[in-house]
Design an enzyme around this catalytic site. Structure first.
Site, PDB file in Angstrom:
ATOM      1  N   SER A  21       0.792  -1.157  -0.016  1.00 47.88           N
ATOM      2  CA  SER A  21      -0.140   0.000  -0.185  1.00 47.88           C
ATOM      3  C   SER A  21       1.057   1.268   0.074  1.00 47.88           C
ATOM      4  CB  SER A  21      -1.101  -0.092   1.363  1.00 47.88           C
ATOM      5  OG  SER A  21      -1.512  -1.160   1.327  1.00 47.88           O
TER       6      SER A  21
ATOM      7  N   LYS B 101      -7.244   1.690  -2.900  1.00 50.32           N
ATOM      8  CA  LYS B 101      -6.595   1.341  -1.509  1.00 50.32           C
ATOM      9  C   LYS B 101      -6.757   2.641  -0.346  1.00 50.32           C
ATOM     10  CE  LYS B 101      -4.755  -1.033   2.058  1.00 50.32           C
ATOM     11  NZ  LYS B 101      -5.367  -1.736   2.821  1.00 50.32           N
TER      12      LYS B 101
ATOM     13  N   LYS C 235       0.441   5.935   8.180  1.00 47.04           N
ATOM     14  CA  LYS C 235       1.175   5.961   6.763  1.00 47.04           C
ATOM     15  C   LYS C 235       0.077   5.871   5.648  1.00 47.04           C
ATOM     16  CE  LYS C 235       1.579   1.911   4.932  1.00 47.04           C
ATOM     17  NZ  LYS C 235       1.316   1.223   3.887  1.00 47.04           N
TER      18      LYS C 235
HETATM   19  P1  NAD Z   1       5.586  -5.951   7.604  1.00 49.54           P
HETATM   20  O1  NAD Z   1       6.371  -4.813   7.992  1.00 49.54           O
HETATM   21  O2  NAD Z   1       4.876  -7.021   8.630  1.00 49.54           O
HETATM   22  O3  NAD Z   1       6.411  -6.698   6.536  1.00 49.54           O
HETATM   23  C1  NAD Z   1       7.011  -6.017   5.471  1.00 49.54           C
HETATM   24  C2  NAD Z   1       8.385  -6.830   5.177  1.00 49.54           C
HETATM   25  O4  NAD Z   1       9.215  -6.191   3.938  1.00 49.54           O
HETATM   26  C3  NAD Z   1       9.422  -7.189   6.381  1.00 49.54           C
HETATM   27  O5  NAD Z   1       9.270  -8.427   6.500  1.00 49.54           O
HETATM   28  C4  NAD Z   1      10.596  -6.557   5.818  1.00 49.54           C
HETATM   29  O6  NAD Z   1      11.720  -6.974   6.468  1.00 49.54           O
HETATM   30  C5  NAD Z   1      10.608  -6.450   4.430  1.00 49.54           C
HETATM   31  N1  NAD Z   1      11.325  -5.376   3.939  1.00 49.54           N
HETATM   32  C6  NAD Z   1      11.548  -3.999   4.137  1.00 49.54           C
HETATM   33  N2  NAD Z   1      12.153  -3.430   3.168  1.00 49.54           N
HETATM   34  C7  NAD Z   1      12.660  -4.486   2.195  1.00 49.54           C
HETATM   35  C8  NAD Z   1      13.464  -4.335   1.224  1.00 49.54           C
HETATM   36  N3  NAD Z   1      14.018  -3.217   0.744  1.00 49.54           N
HETATM   37  N4  NAD Z   1      13.562  -5.413   0.647  1.00 49.54           N
HETATM   38  C9  NAD Z   1      13.229  -6.829   0.989  1.00 49.54           C
HETATM   39  N5  NAD Z   1      12.527  -6.777   1.989  1.00 49.54           N
HETATM   40  C10 NAD Z   1      12.034  -5.521   2.872  1.00 49.54           C
HETATM   41  O7  NAD Z   1       4.286  -5.258   7.012  1.00 49.54           O
HETATM   42  P2  NAD Z   1       2.753  -5.978   6.469  1.00 49.54           P
HETATM   43  O8  NAD Z   1       2.083  -5.820   7.625  1.00 49.54           O
HETATM   44  O9  NAD Z   1       3.207  -7.512   5.777  1.00 49.54           O
HETATM   45  O10 NAD Z   1       2.518  -4.946   5.296  1.00 49.54           O
HETATM   46  C11 NAD Z   1       3.008  -4.951   3.906  1.00 49.54           C
HETATM   47  C12 NAD Z   1       2.280  -4.013   3.344  1.00 49.54           C
HETATM   48  O11 NAD Z   1       0.698  -4.530   3.303  1.00 49.54           O
HETATM   49  C13 NAD Z   1       1.984  -2.629   3.705  1.00 49.54           C
HETATM   50  O12 NAD Z   1       2.232  -1.758   2.754  1.00 49.54           O
HETATM   51  C14 NAD Z   1       0.750  -2.492   4.492  1.00 49.54           C
HETATM   52  O13 NAD Z   1       0.277  -1.457   4.494  1.00 49.54           O
HETATM   53  C15 NAD Z   1      -0.134  -3.434   3.730  1.00 49.54           C
HETATM   54  N6  NAD Z   1      -1.127  -4.051   4.325  1.00 49.54           N
HETATM   55  C16 NAD Z   1      -1.077  -4.576   5.566  1.00 49.54           C
HETATM   56  C17 NAD Z   1      -2.111  -5.198   6.235  1.00 49.54           C
HETATM   57  C18 NAD Z   1      -2.108  -5.743   7.736  1.00 49.54           C
HETATM   58  O14 NAD Z   1      -2.997  -5.873   8.306  1.00 49.54           O
HETATM   59  N7  NAD Z   1      -0.851  -5.757   8.192  1.00 49.54           N
HETATM   60  C19 NAD Z   1      -3.324  -5.173   5.742  1.00 49.54           C
HETATM   61  C20 NAD Z   1      -3.662  -4.602   4.495  1.00 49.54           C
HETATM   62  C21 NAD Z   1      -2.387  -4.125   3.722  1.00 49.54           C
END
Ligand code: NAD
Length: 297
Positions: free
Chosen positions: A96, A171, A239
């Protein structure tokens, strides 16, 4: 479908990756956190040492990363996808982020001979695990049709919203509506509490009318029980609303209510609630009004 790369194995990415593996796809994966890679390998994926290596070994690359800077780094950085991808490969960013950044990244990848879709998701960790996410897709219709079967391994609702960036516009619309609805519920409960009327009774009285909503149903029990376990974290909603304002400014779309609700999330973060469920903005009203909401403690 060819070989598939997957970058970003966090709360959302890891279960999405597991659903693709469960559907029989072979995955090459990378995350900056080695333990996240190890968890995916345990589920049957093959580890790569960088996003560049993932791209070199894949025809389709999926990213599920926190925000715009992470997406820029993983796709366009020196060790990123564009540096290693084969011409014609398809990159699907399921993070997102600000839709204006989706445009920027899509144009840069197109310059490198790569195709791009933005495909953010809604539904949180439970739907990521179940494979029933809502997926909102922006990009060329032909590319969407090509990857639809892949997205169906992770999603229950998959909608093509328009050109690149349209997925993230959808989104942000979702996050504005949810955030404002949550703030309205918290504000109304603050008045009810101050008036000394039982909030659970008020909710029972209004839930079947025009004020009823999914947020009212899901979040009021948490607010009244003072349960701030996430769910969807304050930091992530902060965010998303900050991205909505950035996009609004870039596009010339005034978003006055989003700006106000972002300040409530800012106040929640300042109160140390960044990792709490987003319904914790009700705690901000408690601090504003000096009135305890929910159980007496
Ligand atoms: P998270 O922080 O749990 O996971 C993100 C992952 O990306 C981490 O494991 C991190 O180490 C990795 N990462 C960061 N920079 C990186 C890079 N340069 N190269 C490789 N890996 C890298 O986040 P999440 O909760 O999984 O959310 C991911 C996306 O999905 C976000 O944009 C969030 O807004 C969206 N989202 C989350 C939810 C929720 O409920 N958690 C729901 C809908 C959408």
């Amino acid at each position: 479908m060819g070989s598939i790369g997957f970058i970003g194995l966090g709360i959302m990415g890891l279960p999405m990756c597991r659903n693709l593996l469960g559907a029989g796809h072979a995955l090459v994966v990378y995350d900056v956190v080695p333990a996240a890679v190890a968890a995916a390998v345990e589920s049957g994926a093959v580890a790569a040492g960088s996003s560049r290596e993932v791209a070199a070994r894949s025809d389709t690359v999926l990213t599920v990363l926190p925000n715009s800077p992470h997406v820029r780094a993983a796709l366009l950085g020196p060790d990123g996808v564009a540096a290693g991808a084969r011409p014609g490969s398809l990159v699907i960013d399921m993070s997102s982020i600000d839709p204006t950044v989706s445009h920027e990244v899509g144009a840069a990848l197109a310059g490198a001979g790569l195709r791009f879709l933005d495909a953010p998701v809604s539904g949180g960790e439970p739907k990521a695990i179940d494979g029933t996410l809502a997926i909102m897709v922006g990009g060329a219709a032909g590319d969407f049709a090509e990857v639809r079967p892949l997205l169906e391994c992770m999603g229950g609702s998959i909608v093509h919203c328009g050109d690149v960036g349209a997925g993230n516009v959808a989104k942000l619309a979702n996050q504005i509506i949810v955030g404002l609805n949550l703030a309205a519920v918290a504000e109304a409960l603050a008045l009810v509490e101050r008036a000394g009327v039982d909030p659970a009774t008020v909710v029972e009285a209004i839930r079947g009318g025009a004020a009823g909503s999914a947020i009212l149903e899901a979040k009021v029990p948490m607010i009244l029980a003072r349960d701030t376990r996430p769910g969807f974290r304050v930091d992530l909603h902060h965010k998303d609303l900050a991205n909505a304002l950035a996009a609004g400014r870039a596009l010339g779309a005034p978003l006055p209510l989003t700006a106000q609700v972002l300040e409530l999330f800012e106040a929640a973060r300042a109160a140390g609630l960044g990792d709490a469920d987003h319904s914790a903005i009700a705690r901000v009203y408690e601090q504003l009004g000096g009135e305890a909401m929910g159980a007496d403690d």
